[in-house]
Design a protein around this motif. Sequence first.
Motif, PDB file in Angstrom:
ATOM      1  N   ILE A   2       0.838  -1.207   0.000  1.00  0.00           N
ATOM      2  CA  ILE A   2       0.000   0.000   0.000  1.00  0.00           C
ATOM      3  C   ILE A   2       0.871   1.256   0.000  1.00  0.00           C
ATOM      4  O   ILE A   2       0.584   2.230  -0.691  1.00  0.00           O
ATOM      5  CB  ILE A   2      -0.970  -0.010   1.209  1.00  0.00           C
ATOM      6  CG1 ILE A   2      -1.964  -1.173   1.110  1.00  0.00           C
ATOM      7  CG2 ILE A   2      -1.684   1.329   1.361  1.00  0.00           C
ATOM      8  CD1 ILE A   2      -2.895  -1.138  -0.080  1.00  0.00           C
ATOM      9  N   ALA A   3       1.974   1.205   0.766  1.00  0.00           N
ATOM     10  CA  ALA A   3       2.869   2.362   0.849  1.00  0.00           C
ATOM     11  C   ALA A   3       3.446   2.746  -0.515  1.00  0.00           C
ATOM     12  O   ALA A   3       3.699   3.926  -0.770  1.00  0.00           O
ATOM     13  CB  ALA A   3       3.992   2.081   1.839  1.00  0.00           C
ATOM     14  N   PHE A   4       3.643   1.749  -1.386  1.00  0.00           N
ATOM     15  CA  PHE A   4       4.254   2.005  -2.689  1.00  0.00           C
ATOM     16  C   PHE A   4       3.313   1.793  -3.868  1.00  0.00           C
ATOM     17  O   PHE A   4       3.754   1.846  -5.014  1.00  0.00           O
ATOM     18  CB  PHE A   4       5.496   1.130  -2.873  1.00  0.00           C
ATOM     19  CG  PHE A   4       6.623   1.479  -1.947  1.00  0.00           C
ATOM     20  CD1 PHE A   4       7.260   2.702  -2.035  1.00  0.00           C
ATOM     21  CD2 PHE A   4       7.040   0.584  -0.981  1.00  0.00           C
ATOM     22  CE1 PHE A   4       8.305   3.026  -1.184  1.00  0.00           C
ATOM     23  CE2 PHE A   4       8.087   0.897  -0.124  1.00  0.00           C
ATOM     24  CZ  PHE A   4       8.723   2.122  -0.216  1.00  0.00           C
ATOM     25  N   MET A   5       2.025   1.572  -3.628  1.00  0.00           N
ATOM     26  CA  MET A   5       1.124   1.263  -4.728  1.00  0.00           C
ATOM     27  C   MET A   5       1.044   2.390  -5.748  1.00  0.00           C
ATOM     28  O   MET A   5       0.742   2.161  -6.908  1.00  0.00           O
ATOM     29  CB  MET A   5      -0.274   0.899  -4.223  1.00  0.00           C
ATOM     30  CG  MET A   5      -1.078   2.037  -3.689  1.00  0.00           C
ATOM     31  SD  MET A   5      -2.695   1.431  -3.134  1.00  0.00           S
ATOM     32  CE  MET A   5      -3.351   2.950  -2.458  1.00  0.00           C
TER      33      MET A   5
ATOM     34  N   GLN B  36      -4.854   1.196 -12.551  1.00  0.00           N
ATOM     35  CA  GLN B  36      -5.508  -0.018 -13.024  1.00  0.00           C
ATOM     36  C   GLN B  36      -4.802  -1.269 -12.496  1.00  0.00           C
ATOM     37  O   GLN B  36      -5.448  -2.247 -12.132  1.00  0.00           O
ATOM     38  CB  GLN B  36      -5.552  -0.058 -14.561  1.00  0.00           C
ATOM     39  CG  GLN B  36      -6.410   1.027 -15.190  1.00  0.00           C
ATOM     40  CD  GLN B  36      -5.760   2.422 -15.144  1.00  0.00           C
ATOM     41  OE1 GLN B  36      -4.548   2.584 -15.050  1.00  0.00           O
ATOM     42  NE2 GLN B  36      -6.595   3.447 -15.190  1.00  0.00           N
ATOM     43  N   LYS B  37      -3.473  -1.242 -12.464  1.00  0.00           N
ATOM     44  CA  LYS B  37      -2.715  -2.394 -11.975  1.00  0.00           C
ATOM     45  C   LYS B  37      -2.962  -2.597 -10.483  1.00  0.00           C
ATOM     46  O   LYS B  37      -3.175  -3.725 -10.033  1.00  0.00           O
ATOM     47  CB  LYS B  37      -1.213  -2.205 -12.247  1.00  0.00           C
ATOM     48  CG  LYS B  37      -0.375  -3.384 -11.866  1.00  0.00           C
ATOM     49  CD  LYS B  37      -0.651  -4.559 -12.766  1.00  0.00           C
ATOM     50  CE  LYS B  37       0.321  -5.684 -12.515  1.00  0.00           C
ATOM     51  NZ  LYS B  37       0.055  -6.850 -13.343  1.00  0.00           N
ATOM     52  N   ALA B  38      -2.973  -1.510  -9.725  1.00  0.00           N
ATOM     53  CA  ALA B  38      -3.226  -1.609  -8.279  1.00  0.00           C
ATOM     54  C   ALA B  38      -4.622  -2.179  -8.032  1.00  0.00           C
ATOM     55  O   ALA B  38      -4.805  -3.050  -7.173  1.00  0.00           O
ATOM     56  CB  ALA B  38      -3.074  -0.245  -7.616  1.00  0.00           C
ATOM     57  N   ILE B  39      -5.600  -1.721  -8.792  1.00  0.00           N
ATOM     58  CA  ILE B  39      -6.974  -2.220  -8.655  1.00  0.00           C
ATOM     59  C   ILE B  39      -7.021  -3.711  -8.967  1.00  0.00           C
ATOM     60  O   ILE B  39      -7.601  -4.501  -8.211  1.00  0.00           O
ATOM     61  CB  ILE B  39      -7.942  -1.423  -9.560  1.00  0.00           C
ATOM     62  CG1 ILE B  39      -8.148  -0.012  -8.999  1.00  0.00           C
ATOM     63  CG2 ILE B  39      -9.279  -2.157  -9.728  1.00  0.00           C
ATOM     64  CD1 ILE B  39      -8.877   0.937  -9.940  1.00  0.00           C
TER      65      ILE B  39
ATOM     66  N   LYS C  83      -9.345   8.501  -5.534  1.00  0.00           N
ATOM     67  CA  LYS C  83      -8.508   8.943  -4.430  1.00  0.00           C
ATOM     68  C   LYS C  83      -7.072   8.536  -4.702  1.00  0.00           C
ATOM     69  O   LYS C  83      -6.827   7.527  -5.351  1.00  0.00           O
ATOM     70  CB  LYS C  83      -8.972   8.283  -3.131  1.00  0.00           C
ATOM     71  CG  LYS C  83      -9.473   9.243  -2.108  1.00  0.00           C
ATOM     72  CD  LYS C  83      -9.847   8.504  -0.848  1.00  0.00           C
ATOM     73  CE  LYS C  83     -10.075   9.535   0.237  1.00  0.00           C
ATOM     74  NZ  LYS C  83     -10.489   8.920   1.472  1.00  0.00           N
ATOM     75  N   TYR C  84      -6.148   9.269  -4.215  1.00  0.00           N
ATOM     76  CA  TYR C  84      -4.717   8.991  -4.293  1.00  0.00           C
ATOM     77  C   TYR C  84      -4.162   9.292  -5.681  1.00  0.00           C
ATOM     78  O   TYR C  84      -4.794   9.027  -6.693  1.00  0.00           O
ATOM     79  CB  TYR C  84      -4.375   7.544  -3.886  1.00  0.00           C
ATOM     80  CG  TYR C  84      -5.058   7.104  -2.626  1.00  0.00           C
ATOM     81  CD1 TYR C  84      -4.829   7.768  -1.424  1.00  0.00           C
ATOM     82  CD2 TYR C  84      -5.966   6.056  -2.635  1.00  0.00           C
ATOM     83  CE1 TYR C  84      -5.483   7.379  -0.265  1.00  0.00           C
ATOM     84  CE2 TYR C  84      -6.614   5.661  -1.476  1.00  0.00           C
ATOM     85  CZ  TYR C  84      -6.372   6.331  -0.305  1.00  0.00           C
ATOM     86  OH  TYR C  84      -7.023   5.949   0.835  1.00  0.00           O
ATOM     87  N   ALA C  85      -2.989   9.849  -5.669  1.00  0.00           N
ATOM     88  CA  ALA C  85      -2.280  10.160  -6.913  1.00  0.00           C
ATOM     89  C   ALA C  85      -1.359   8.993  -7.248  1.00  0.00           C
ATOM     90  O   ALA C  85      -0.658   8.482  -6.387  1.00  0.00           O
ATOM     91  CB  ALA C  85      -1.470  11.438  -6.747  1.00  0.00           C
ATOM     92  N   PHE C  86      -1.378   8.579  -8.488  1.00  0.00           N
ATOM     93  CA  PHE C  86      -0.501   7.517  -8.966  1.00  0.00           C
ATOM     94  C   PHE C  86       0.524   8.143  -9.904  1.00  0.00           C
ATOM     95  O   PHE C  86       0.184   9.007 -10.724  1.00  0.00           O
ATOM     96  CB  PHE C  86      -1.318   6.427  -9.667  1.00  0.00           C
ATOM     97  CG  PHE C  86      -2.073   5.559  -8.708  1.00  0.00           C
ATOM     98  CD1 PHE C  86      -1.589   4.306  -8.369  1.00  0.00           C
ATOM     99  CD2 PHE C  86      -3.250   5.997  -8.118  1.00  0.00           C
ATOM    100  CE1 PHE C  86      -2.275   3.495  -7.453  1.00  0.00           C
ATOM    101  CE2 PHE C  86      -3.935   5.210  -7.203  1.00  0.00           C
ATOM    102  CZ  PHE C  86      -3.439   3.958  -6.875  1.00  0.00           C
TER     103      PHE C  86
END
Length: 188
Positions: A104-107, A113-116, A177-180
Motif C-alpha cells: 500500500i505504501a508504494f502502490m 488499473q494495476k493496483a486495482i 482517491k490517491y495520486a498515482f
Amino acid sequence: MSTVRLLVLGSILRRGISHGYAVLSDITSWHADTWTSVKPGSIYHALDKLEAQGMTRTVNSEVNVKLGPSRKEYTVTKHGETEFSALLESALVSTDIQQLSVGIAFMDMLSRQKAIALLQQRRIALEKSIRFLRSLPTEERPSEPSKHPELVGIWVSYVENEAATTERILANIQAGKYAFNSELLEGE
C-alpha cells in the motif's frame, strides 16, 4: 526479507540515488517499524545483499557533504526495478498484513488499473478463505484445537476484516482517491 527489500528498493527509487542513512531515515520517518518488523540492521544488510545481487549499484557522490570518508550511494538497476515490481505486485495480493502494508505504501508507483487488479485478486482470495473457514467443523467440546468454535471464529473475523479493508481500499482507489505516478507523468 521481502518486506525489507521492498522498503529499501522503494526508498532508493523514490530518491533516485540514496545512501544507507537516507534509506534508514526514510523508513524511520514513515514509522515503518509500527506496521512492519523492520529493524535498522536489516536495512543495512538488505543494502549489501541487493548490491551483491546486482539490484543496486554504487554511484559516485557528486558532492561530499561531510568530512571524512565518502559515503556509499546507491541507485537501483534494471534488475532491481524488476525485483521491486515483482515484490510490490506480490505484496498487494498477499494475505500477510506486513507485506500488504508495504505494498500500500508504494502502490502509487504502479498504474491505478494495476493496483486495482491486484487488490481485486487479494479480495477474491480472501473471500475464498472466508468460505473455507466458515465450512470448518466446530464442536462445543472440541476434540482438537482446529474444531474450537472460538478459534475458528477468530480466523473468520480476521479474514472478514481483511476483506472489508481491501474492499474499502479498492473503493477509494476506484473513486479517484490517491495520486498515482503514472497519472502525474501523463499530466506533464
